[in-house]
Design a protein around this motif. Sequence first.
Motif, mmCIF file in Angstrom:
data_model
loop_
_atom_site.group_PDB
_atom_site.id
_atom_site.type_symbol
_atom_site.label_atom_id
_atom_site.label_comp_id
_atom_site.label_asym_id
_atom_site.label_seq_id
_atom_site.Cartn_x
_atom_site.Cartn_y
_atom_site.Cartn_z
ATOM 1 N N PRO A 161 -5.700 2.899 7.688
ATOM 2 C CA PRO A 161 -5.351 3.365 9.038
ATOM 3 C C PRO A 161 -6.184 4.537 9.518
ATOM 4 O O PRO A 161 -6.417 4.685 10.734
ATOM 5 C CB PRO A 161 -3.873 3.748 8.900
ATOM 6 C CG PRO A 161 -3.371 2.918 7.757
ATOM 7 C CD PRO A 161 -4.531 2.841 6.806
ATOM 8 N N ASP A 162 -6.670 5.367 8.594
ATOM 9 C CA ASP A 162 -7.418 6.549 9.010
ATOM 10 C C ASP A 162 -8.829 6.231 9.487
ATOM 11 O O ASP A 162 -9.526 7.141 9.953
ATOM 12 C CB ASP A 162 -7.459 7.581 7.878
ATOM 13 C CG ASP A 162 -6.161 8.361 7.770
ATOM 14 O OD1 ASP A 162 -5.400 8.368 8.754
ATOM 15 O OD2 ASP A 162 -5.898 8.938 6.706
ATOM 16 N N ARG A 163 -9.234 4.971 9.407
ATOM 17 C CA ARG A 163 -10.517 4.621 10.033
ATOM 18 C C ARG A 163 -10.422 4.788 11.552
ATOM 19 O O ARG A 163 -11.443 4.798 12.235
ATOM 20 C CB ARG A 163 -10.959 3.207 9.641
ATOM 21 C CG ARG A 163 -10.203 2.098 10.328
ATOM 22 C CD ARG A 163 -10.850 0.723 10.095
ATOM 23 N NE ARG A 163 -10.621 0.214 8.747
ATOM 24 C CZ ARG A 163 -11.619 -0.114 7.919
ATOM 25 N NH1 ARG A 163 -12.880 0.039 8.306
ATOM 26 N NH2 ARG A 163 -11.349 -0.597 6.724
ATOM 27 N N HIS A 215 0.850 -1.191 0.000
ATOM 28 C CA HIS A 215 0.000 0.000 0.000
ATOM 29 C C HIS A 215 0.888 1.243 0.000
ATOM 30 O O HIS A 215 1.132 1.854 1.055
ATOM 31 C CB HIS A 215 -0.937 -0.001 1.218
ATOM 32 C CG HIS A 215 -1.935 -1.122 1.199
ATOM 33 N ND1 HIS A 215 -1.631 -2.386 1.648
ATOM 34 C CD2 HIS A 215 -3.221 -1.164 0.762
ATOM 35 C CE1 HIS A 215 -2.697 -3.174 1.501
ATOM 36 N NE2 HIS A 215 -3.673 -2.456 0.970
ATOM 37 N N PRO A 216 1.384 1.612 -1.173
ATOM 38 C CA PRO A 216 2.338 2.729 -1.246
ATOM 39 C C PRO A 216 1.784 4.053 -0.740
ATOM 40 O O PRO A 216 2.553 4.876 -0.223
ATOM 41 C CB PRO A 216 2.687 2.797 -2.742
ATOM 42 C CG PRO A 216 1.584 2.053 -3.435
ATOM 43 C CD PRO A 216 1.131 1.003 -2.485
ATOM 44 N N ASP A 217 0.482 4.272 -0.861
ATOM 45 C CA ASP A 217 -0.084 5.526 -0.368
ATOM 46 C C ASP A 217 0.040 5.625 1.150
ATOM 47 O O ASP A 217 0.395 6.689 1.697
ATOM 48 C CB ASP A 217 -1.550 5.639 -0.789
ATOM 49 C CG ASP A 217 -2.384 4.428 -0.374
ATOM 50 O OD1 ASP A 217 -1.812 3.322 -0.230
ATOM 51 O OD2 ASP A 217 -3.614 4.577 -0.193
ATOM 52 N N LYS A 240 2.648 8.248 3.475
ATOM 53 C CA LYS A 240 2.210 9.077 4.598
ATOM 54 C C LYS A 240 3.015 8.760 5.855
ATOM 55 O O LYS A 240 3.372 9.661 6.631
ATOM 56 C CB LYS A 240 0.719 8.864 4.870
ATOM 57 C CG LYS A 240 -0.200 9.470 3.825
ATOM 58 C CD LYS A 240 -1.666 9.252 4.173
ATOM 59 C CE LYS A 240 -2.063 9.989 5.440
ATOM 60 N NZ LYS A 240 -3.524 9.888 5.698
ATOM 61 N N LEU A 241 3.301 7.482 6.058
ATOM 62 C CA LEU A 241 4.074 7.091 7.231
ATOM 63 C C LEU A 241 5.508 7.602 7.132
ATOM 64 O O LEU A 241 6.076 8.085 8.133
ATOM 65 C CB LEU A 241 4.066 5.572 7.387
ATOM 66 C CG LEU A 241 4.815 5.021 8.602
ATOM 67 C CD1 LEU A 241 4.224 5.562 9.901
ATOM 68 C CD2 LEU A 241 4.794 3.487 8.604
ATOM 69 N N VAL A 242 6.104 7.528 5.939
ATOM 70 C CA VAL A 242 7.467 8.019 5.752
ATOM 71 C C VAL A 242 7.550 9.505 6.078
ATOM 72 O O VAL A 242 8.490 9.967 6.744
ATOM 73 C CB VAL A 242 7.958 7.752 4.319
ATOM 74 C CG1 VAL A 242 9.270 8.494 4.049
ATOM 75 C CG2 VAL A 242 8.146 6.261 4.088
#
Length: 448
Positions: A365-367, A274-276, A280-282
């Motif tokens: 993760p944004d859930r 999941h590159p998106d 965001k994590l990077v």
Amino acid sequence: MARGALPLIGHLGRILRDPMEFFTAARDVGPVVGVRLGPRTAYLVTAPELVRDMLVGRYREFDKGGSYFDAVQSLTGNGLANCPARDHVRQRPLMQPAFHPSVLPRYTEVMSACVEEVTGRWRAGGTLALDEEMRRISSLVATRTLVTSEEGAQAAAEVARALPLLLPALHRRVLIPVSWVHRLPTPGNRRFERLRTGLRESVDQVIAQYRRSGVDQVDQEGDLLSLIMAARSEEDGSGLSDAEVHDQIMSVLLAGIETTASLLSWTFHLLSRHPDVRKKLVVEVREVLGGRTASYRDLAELPYCRRVLTESMRLYPPGALLSRVTTADVELAGRAIPAGSDVFFCSYSLHRDPEVFAEPEVFDPDRWLPERVTSAQRKGLLPFGAGRRKCIGDAFGLVEATIAVATITDRWQLRPADTRPVRPILRTVLAPSSLRMTVERRDADGRG
């Protein structure tokens, strides 16, 4: 009753072939489903609200036990994670000081050092069995926070080495709850007994060494084991016996090593696909860390990393299949369940209930953003259990995982090195079938 039971073996064939598919499909049968495990009938609870009721509101009727915990007890004994309620009342207060939030900052120094040690051997362009690397990290953390003496550390490391070799046999004991089968002189059973005996001797050596050093008189700055051995009951001043300490060590090591290794492995698997989410994590970890190892003071600045871990635990909870045993005749969702029955619940399936989690197969993760998370989601997420028997080391494990994920993501780009699909394999904990990855150094801009 679930469909597809065969004479003699019941549903064991289907469960052994693909346990997660079996337990997920059972959700369509009903909220409480009869499952044949050889000659015995067990009960699978598929509704999240019923599971929470079992764990919180009716915990006295659904005690720790059943084939899952009976199997684990064959290795770890009567430690806090596995003991029945009558023993938990005494053990929990004695174990609490070792996992109090006030000691976490001290443990994170060890966690950071362990991540540095393992990843310091990685080479850009190299291919790794990432699940094994994550187990190395969690093994080092578990053993080095547990004991700090040289003699004790050597024995603890031997325990950590042998534990993964015992997991397949433990899993067989869960799914085949027939004691005489596991006493047969087969090569697998003999190997289990040999390894188990060696583990017991190693742990007993650690305890004896700590007793000789007078560790039961130490202050609250000791390691995990010294805190456990120094704890005293407020009621009568008694502490844990050597046999009880032995069981606590085994429980801490089994839970601390395998569950954290599973969480880290699945998290990096999901990030690699999941590159998106990974981008965001990077961005977050680069802003907070900028190339240095994560520490305790960084945790509050890594909310997205925590959401990534929470979502990973939703999709691939380490304790994917757990059991209880009924202490009396009970009724659940209109189903009569006799006293002494095994009652299972599968977190992997519960966490994929579309009535609780919208688009349950999507890694989002944004859930878990405060404005998006619902009450049903909070109650339906059960990676550490719930109620009085919730895992005592949940905060410890999440801190360790956050330190590892943030540090590794800041420095390394991990790409799948195998085109074969990664499947969940139930081996007491839920582990990936294979996780070979190629590692590349990130540049100053966070690119791989």
